[in-house]
Scaffold this active site. Structure first.
Site, PDB file in Angstrom:
ATOM      1  CE1 TYR A   1      -0.435  -9.323   3.549  1.00 40.46           C
ATOM      2  CE2 TYR A   1       1.096  -7.777   2.530  1.00 40.46           C
ATOM      3  CZ  TYR A   1      -0.193  -8.198   2.750  1.00 40.46           C
ATOM      4  OH  TYR A   1      -1.248  -7.523   2.203  1.00 40.46           O
TER       5      TYR A   1
ATOM      6  CB  VAL B   1      -1.502  -4.911   8.971  1.00 40.82           C
ATOM      7  CG1 VAL B   1      -0.716  -3.947   8.086  1.00 40.82           C
ATOM      8  CG2 VAL B   1      -0.598  -5.482  10.067  1.00 40.82           C
TER       9      VAL B   1
ATOM     10  CE  LYS C   1      -1.325  -6.989   5.910  1.00 42.94           C
ATOM     11  NZ  LYS C   1      -0.775  -5.907   5.042  1.00 42.94           N
TER      12      LYS C   1
ATOM     13  CB  THR D   1      -0.952  -0.001   1.208  1.00 45.54           C
ATOM     14  OG1 THR D   1      -1.736  -1.191   1.178  1.00 45.54           O
ATOM     15  CG2 THR D   1      -1.889   1.195   1.196  1.00 45.54           C
TER      16      THR D   1
END
EC number: 4.3.3.7
Length: 301
Positions: A145, A213, A173, A57
């Site tokens: 992640y 997150v 995550k 992001t």
């Protein structure tokens, strides 16, 4: 007083309510440090105790290493006494991930977020060696992640259990929606879980997640903080009520993608951070109008 229903695993390393922060650019598409620091301060003031910088992001594929490190240093100086600063340090190359991880740690990162190598679709042993190699190259804590919808390769539950034995791999995550597997990881390892999928933040809390997150947290950090706090004290009705207020934001993000959504939404609420770098593009006028209506429905505009 709290019943302590929410897990606190790894909260000391990463915090509990994190935003995967956009990287602001000026009109010349250069890094805008002032806008980045201003946004970071607002997010922390609104309840974030962690920020992820240079994640996807944050447009990690289109920002240079020096841009990543410069923004991290400035944000760390501005809010590092109030929030954990987590650096995105993963890509499809183990060697370059190790290099970025080391530089991020040296620049002051409190922790690292390392995404599954994308495109090349490595086997599970390759994933294990990749994550282990990055983690063993640094001293700071590492969050894996897992987002196979973007990377094409999931971290198998057995691989995650092996990686949990690596001393400084302490969290994951999760953005593949497998709550059952996540619950087993929570029960059978010491890994902390973090939701990486805003629409199912509460279900992740219910199986042991420490926090989130988030991308919609750019607009709703206070709501996310309130939701987690309500869940933690056992007030599920209030947690569900707050979660429902974010449905329009989740819808808008799904429509436009995280980067374009967040930058456009921040512009609409009077906190401009520029437009995305290609190949991401800003929203067109019609989509901006729809987004504005979503923000009004969510009570943030």
């Amino acid at each position: 007083m709290t019943n302590g229903m929410a897990s606190t695993r790894a909260a000391e390393h990463f915090g509990t309510v994190l935003v995967a922060m956009v990287t602001p650019f000026d009109k010349d598409m250069e890094l805008d440090i002032d806008a980045g620091v201003k946004l970071a301060k607002k997010l922390v003031d609104d309840g974030c105790d962690g920020l992820v910088l240079a994640g996807t992001t944050g447009e990690s594929p289109t920002t240079s290493t020096e841009e990543k490190l410069t923004l991290m240093r400035e944000v760390k100086a501005a809010v590092g006494d109030r929030a954990k600063i987590v650096a995105g340090a993963g890509n499809y190359s183990t060697a370059s991930s190790i290099e970025l991880a080391r530089k991020s740690e040296a620049a002051g990162a409190d922790g690292l977020l390392v995404v599954t190598p994308y495109y090349s679709k490595p086997p599970q042993e390759g994933l294990y060696q990749h994550f282990k190699g990055v983690a063993e190259a640094v001293d700071c804590p590492v969050m894996l992640y897992d987002i196979p919808g973007r990377t094409a390769t999931p971290i198998a539950e057995e691989t995650a259990m092996r990686l949990a034995e690596v001393p400084n791999i302490v969290a994951i995550k999760e953005a593949k929606g497998d709550l059952a597997s996540g619950g087993r990881l929570y029960q059978n390892t010491e890994l902390a879980l973090y939701s990486g999928d805003d629409p199912i933040n509460i279900p992740w809390l219910s199986v042991g997640a420490t926090g989130f997150v988030s991308v919609v947290g750019h607009l709703a950090a206070r709501t996310l903080r309130g939701m987690r706090d309500a869940f933690d004290r056992g007030d599920l009705a209030e947690a569900l009520r707050l979660n429902a207020t974010m449905f329009p934001l989740n819808r808008a993000m799904a429509r436009s993608g995280g980067v374009s959504f967040a930058k456009a939404a921040l512009q609409l609420i009077g906190m401009p951070v520029g437009i995305p770098r290609l190949p991401q593009v800003p929203l067109d006028a019609a989509t901006m109008d729809v987004l504005a209506e979503d923000l009004r429905q969510a009570g943030v505009l």
